[in-house]
Design a protein around this motif. Sequence first.
Motif: not given
Length: 400
Positions: A54-62, A111-116, A169-170
């Motif tokens: 889990s952590g923060n992800v930077a996303v550029q969007a419009s 704020a995102s979570t990737l699960c494996m 948390q976003s």
Amino acid sequence: MSGLTLLALAGLAAADYTASFGGAIPAGLCAPNTAGFTNPTIQPSRGGAAICVSGNVAVQASAQNVKFNFDLPKNESEVTNTFLELITQGSTFTQQIMGGMQMISGNYTIASTLCMPANGTMPSSVQLLTHGIGFDRYYWDFAPGYSYVDYAIEQGYATFSYDRLGVGQSSTPDPITTVQGPLEVSIANQLALMLRSSTFANANFTSVIGVGHSFGSAITQSVTHSHPSTFDAAILTGFSTNQSAIAPFLTSLNLEIASINQPYRFSTLNNGYLVSYSAISNQYGFFRAPNFSPLVLAAAEASKGSVTFGELFTQAAIAGVASNFTGPVAIVNGDADLPFCYGNCSYPMNKAEAAISMLYPAASANGTYLAPLTGHGLNLHYTALDAYKFIGSFLKQNRM
């Protein structure tokens, strides 16, 4: 139930809700790669089937958002009056506040979570999980026994869940001009493309499946409409094209300024961020008795997510016929869903089947499932696992 009893239940439930999160990784397992995340942490899923980063992800969007002639309410009385004007029959409120379109763009922290899988295997397919109003990303991994993440992982998929813009948390930008449906569609599309391009954990996913709940389903559906090659398949839960019950749904939530309702969680948010008023409001909107645990309802109240005016004003405006989407699509609802079925998804027709027929004329396959005696918050009912099994079977049948 007395107020003191409800508070006690909420405390117990919240403690149970968090106790299984953030525990130690079992011996012998390697932590997943943290590439693509800032401030990463590693933890098991709440049922233990997955190892997650889990952590923060930077996303550029419009996106072309709607320009609203609507001022931030000064107090709760103005909030309540706004919704009374919005739901009144014959009201011209919506037309009065519409002021055209405007381009909104920026870099947003999501704020995102990737699960494996905890067994160390590397799935080739990932599910992008988009939550709805009233929740955050942990709707998908709520508690042991109430975790779609655990089920999907056990079926051989990876999962990527995230707090929608303005939630958890976003980033929490302007709740009227910025946090709207169109921009959130753009963010979801960008996250899916990032998953395809091995941005996260250096994982090479060959297919991306869009899975949504409620407003998250509307966002997922809009991606299939505006970007038909982004998802290989789509699963929409808590969703239909029927909007007739949105007014009673909003009334039942009895929305209150978030910073007033739960100041210990939302003190930094302005008056454009709202939450449902109480556990009773949550039950009206999302649950159907007796098919849920009171502890789960209390935990949902303790951890409820915020919603913005911009989202509520645009939630019905982002869907469109996905004429060029050719992947498989399934709609899975509680049969007693309030906002999208007015409490009965089978009357006067199967509303899930009607939505697929209307929105997906070119789908390679389709399916529907109505979980019995289940409200809008599908994942928080005793019947959730049967719904998950339908989703798993549908995806496997279509080689996803």
